[in-house]
Design a protein around this motif. Structure first.
Motif, PDB file in Angstrom:
ATOM      1  N   SER A  92       0.712  -1.034  -0.167  1.00 41.64           N
ATOM      2  CA  SER A  92       0.539   0.413   0.215  1.00 41.64           C
ATOM      3  C   SER A  92       1.002   1.270   0.396  1.00 41.64           C
ATOM      4  O   SER A  92       1.777   1.455  -0.161  1.00 41.64           O
ATOM      5  CB  SER A  92      -1.372  -0.291   1.369  1.00 41.64           C
ATOM      6  OG  SER A  92      -0.202  -0.012   2.477  1.00 41.64           O
ATOM      7  N   GLY A  93       0.318   2.553   0.273  1.00 42.87           N
ATOM      8  CA  GLY A  93       0.944   3.565  -0.070  1.00 42.87           C
ATOM      9  C   GLY A  93       1.908   3.329   1.254  1.00 42.87           C
ATOM     10  O   GLY A  93       1.991   3.860   2.538  1.00 42.87           O
ATOM     11  N   GLY A  94       3.905   3.431   0.859  1.00 43.19           N
ATOM     12  CA  GLY A  94       4.206   3.494   1.790  1.00 43.19           C
ATOM     13  C   GLY A  94       4.812   2.386   1.905  1.00 43.19           C
ATOM     14  O   GLY A  94       5.915   2.256   3.300  1.00 43.19           O
ATOM     15  N   ARG A  95       3.934   1.607   2.720  1.00 45.82           N
ATOM     16  CA  ARG A  95       4.469  -0.328   2.920  1.00 45.82           C
ATOM     17  C   ARG A  95       5.276  -0.995   1.672  1.00 45.82           C
ATOM     18  O   ARG A  95       3.648  -0.666   0.516  1.00 45.82           O
ATOM     19  CB  ARG A  95       3.056  -0.424   3.453  1.00 45.82           C
ATOM     20  CG  ARG A  95       3.064  -0.133   4.755  1.00 45.82           C
ATOM     21  CD  ARG A  95       2.230  -0.456   5.222  1.00 45.82           C
ATOM     22  NE  ARG A  95       2.550  -1.195   6.646  1.00 45.82           N
ATOM     23  CZ  ARG A  95       2.858  -1.897   7.952  1.00 45.82           C
ATOM     24  NH1 ARG A  95       0.922  -2.884   6.984  1.00 45.82           N
ATOM     25  NH2 ARG A  95       3.303  -1.758   8.362  1.00 45.82           N
ATOM     26  N   TYR A  96       6.051  -1.647   1.930  1.00 54.05           N
ATOM     27  CA  TYR A  96       6.508  -2.438   0.482  1.00 54.05           C
ATOM     28  C   TYR A  96       7.121  -3.610   0.744  1.00 54.05           C
ATOM     29  O   TYR A  96       7.384  -3.750   2.443  1.00 54.05           O
ATOM     30  CB  TYR A  96       6.959  -1.797  -0.513  1.00 54.05           C
ATOM     31  CG  TYR A  96       8.253  -1.353  -0.010  1.00 54.05           C
ATOM     32  CD1 TYR A  96       9.242  -1.969   0.147  1.00 54.05           C
ATOM     33  CD2 TYR A  96       7.765   0.100   0.321  1.00 54.05           C
ATOM     34  CE1 TYR A  96      10.475  -1.252  -0.231  1.00 54.05           C
ATOM     35  CE2 TYR A  96       9.318   1.002   1.119  1.00 54.05           C
ATOM     36  CZ  TYR A  96      10.234  -0.035   0.735  1.00 54.05           C
ATOM     37  OH  TYR A  96      11.519   0.498   1.442  1.00 54.05           O
ATOM     38  N   TRP A  97       6.924  -5.089  -0.070  1.00 55.44           N
ATOM     39  CA  TRP A  97       8.041  -6.492   0.681  1.00 55.44           C
ATOM     40  C   TRP A  97       9.288  -5.928  -0.113  1.00 55.44           C
ATOM     41  O   TRP A  97       9.032  -5.724  -1.337  1.00 55.44           O
ATOM     42  CB  TRP A  97       7.107  -7.659   0.159  1.00 55.44           C
ATOM     43  CG  TRP A  97       5.587  -7.561   1.300  1.00 55.44           C
ATOM     44  CD1 TRP A  97       4.708  -7.822   0.761  1.00 55.44           C
ATOM     45  CD2 TRP A  97       6.326  -8.249   3.062  1.00 55.44           C
ATOM     46  NE1 TRP A  97       4.368  -7.953   1.814  1.00 55.44           N
ATOM     47  CE2 TRP A  97       4.769  -8.119   2.796  1.00 55.44           C
ATOM     48  CE3 TRP A  97       7.044  -8.098   3.277  1.00 55.44           C
ATOM     49  CZ2 TRP A  97       4.421  -8.817   4.392  1.00 55.44           C
ATOM     50  CZ3 TRP A  97       6.758  -9.142   4.147  1.00 55.44           C
ATOM     51  CH2 TRP A  97       5.455  -8.953   5.713  1.00 55.44           C
ATOM     52  N   ASP A 110       7.367   0.629   6.221  1.00 58.94           N
ATOM     53  CA  ASP A 110       6.877   1.310   6.086  1.00 58.94           C
ATOM     54  C   ASP A 110       7.516   2.336   6.462  1.00 58.94           C
ATOM     55  O   ASP A 110       8.454   2.481   7.818  1.00 58.94           O
ATOM     56  CB  ASP A 110       6.261   1.052   7.483  1.00 58.94           C
ATOM     57  CG  ASP A 110       4.734   1.487   7.901  1.00 58.94           C
ATOM     58  OD1 ASP A 110       5.207   3.218   6.233  1.00 58.94           O
ATOM     59  OD2 ASP A 110       3.971   1.742   8.348  1.00 58.94           O
ATOM     60  N   LEU A 111       6.976   3.464   5.277  1.00 60.96           N
ATOM     61  CA  LEU A 111       8.225   4.626   5.476  1.00 60.96           C
ATOM     62  C   LEU A 111       7.520   5.913   6.246  1.00 60.96           C
ATOM     63  O   LEU A 111       7.748   6.747   5.437  1.00 60.96           O
ATOM     64  CB  LEU A 111       8.261   4.577   4.366  1.00 60.96           C
ATOM     65  CG  LEU A 111       9.649   4.093   3.429  1.00 60.96           C
ATOM     66  CD1 LEU A 111      10.318   4.632   2.394  1.00 60.96           C
ATOM     67  CD2 LEU A 111      11.396   4.248   5.070  1.00 60.96           C
ATOM     68  N   HIS A 112       6.011   5.415   6.841  1.00 60.25           N
ATOM     69  CA  HIS A 112       5.669   6.157   7.414  1.00 60.25           C
ATOM     70  C   HIS A 112       6.076   7.112   8.296  1.00 60.25           C
ATOM     71  O   HIS A 112       5.911   8.436   8.855  1.00 60.25           O
ATOM     72  CB  HIS A 112       3.617   6.341   7.239  1.00 60.25           C
ATOM     73  CG  HIS A 112       3.227   6.101   5.953  1.00 60.25           C
ATOM     74  ND1 HIS A 112       2.827   4.675   5.699  1.00 60.25           N
ATOM     75  CD2 HIS A 112       2.366   6.987   5.084  1.00 60.25           C
ATOM     76  CE1 HIS A 112       2.040   4.698   4.676  1.00 60.25           C
ATOM     77  NE2 HIS A 112       1.775   6.327   4.447  1.00 60.25           N
TER      78      HIS A 112
END
Length: 138
Positions: A92-97, A110-112
């Protein structure tokens, strides 16, 4: 007398325009400085992610990793993932594997938390043709 008023009006207008222009340029410089800070912070975390993943074997304790790398949310083992499979998958926005097919592990990032202020407009895209992965707008 008319020339005097005309010269006074012209000088006043030039001064006001110069003041407004300076104010706008000063706000732009502040905004650019904030954007550069955010970008540098995100770039530092992205660099950590790129260098951290190959070093992990998947048996580390998540809590100790999160104390050093707060962007790490989850660490999982994968099964039979091909070596040529993509190493990045957006959740999702800002989250990735991030995947490491050689060690058969993946990390949820998670970069939020890295975005400290919401007054900086930022769009971050991980691929050239992909939509922005994370956006914040004033």
């Amino acid at each position: 007398m008319k020339r005097y008023w005309l010269v006074w009006l012209l000088l006043t207008l030039i001064t006001l325009i110069a003041l407004f222009t300076d104010q706008i340029l000063q706000q732009q410089r502040v905004g650019e400085a904030r954007l550069n800070q955010q970008f540098n912070r995100l770039a530092a975390y992205q660099t950590q992610n790129e260098t951290l993943l190959p070093l992990l074997n998947g048996d580390e304790e998540l809590g100790s990793l999160q104390s050093k790398f707060p962007q790490l949310v989850l660490l999982e083992h994968t099964v039979n993932r091909p070596l040529t499979a993509p190493r990045f998958e957006e959740v999702s926005g800002g989250r990735y594997w991030l995947y490491n097919p050689y060690r058969q592990i993946r990390m949820l990032i998670d970069l939020h938390f890295a975005l400290q202020t919401s007054d900086v407009a930022l769009a971050l895209a991980f691929h050239i043709h992909a939509p922005p992965a994370m956006q914040t707008v004033n």
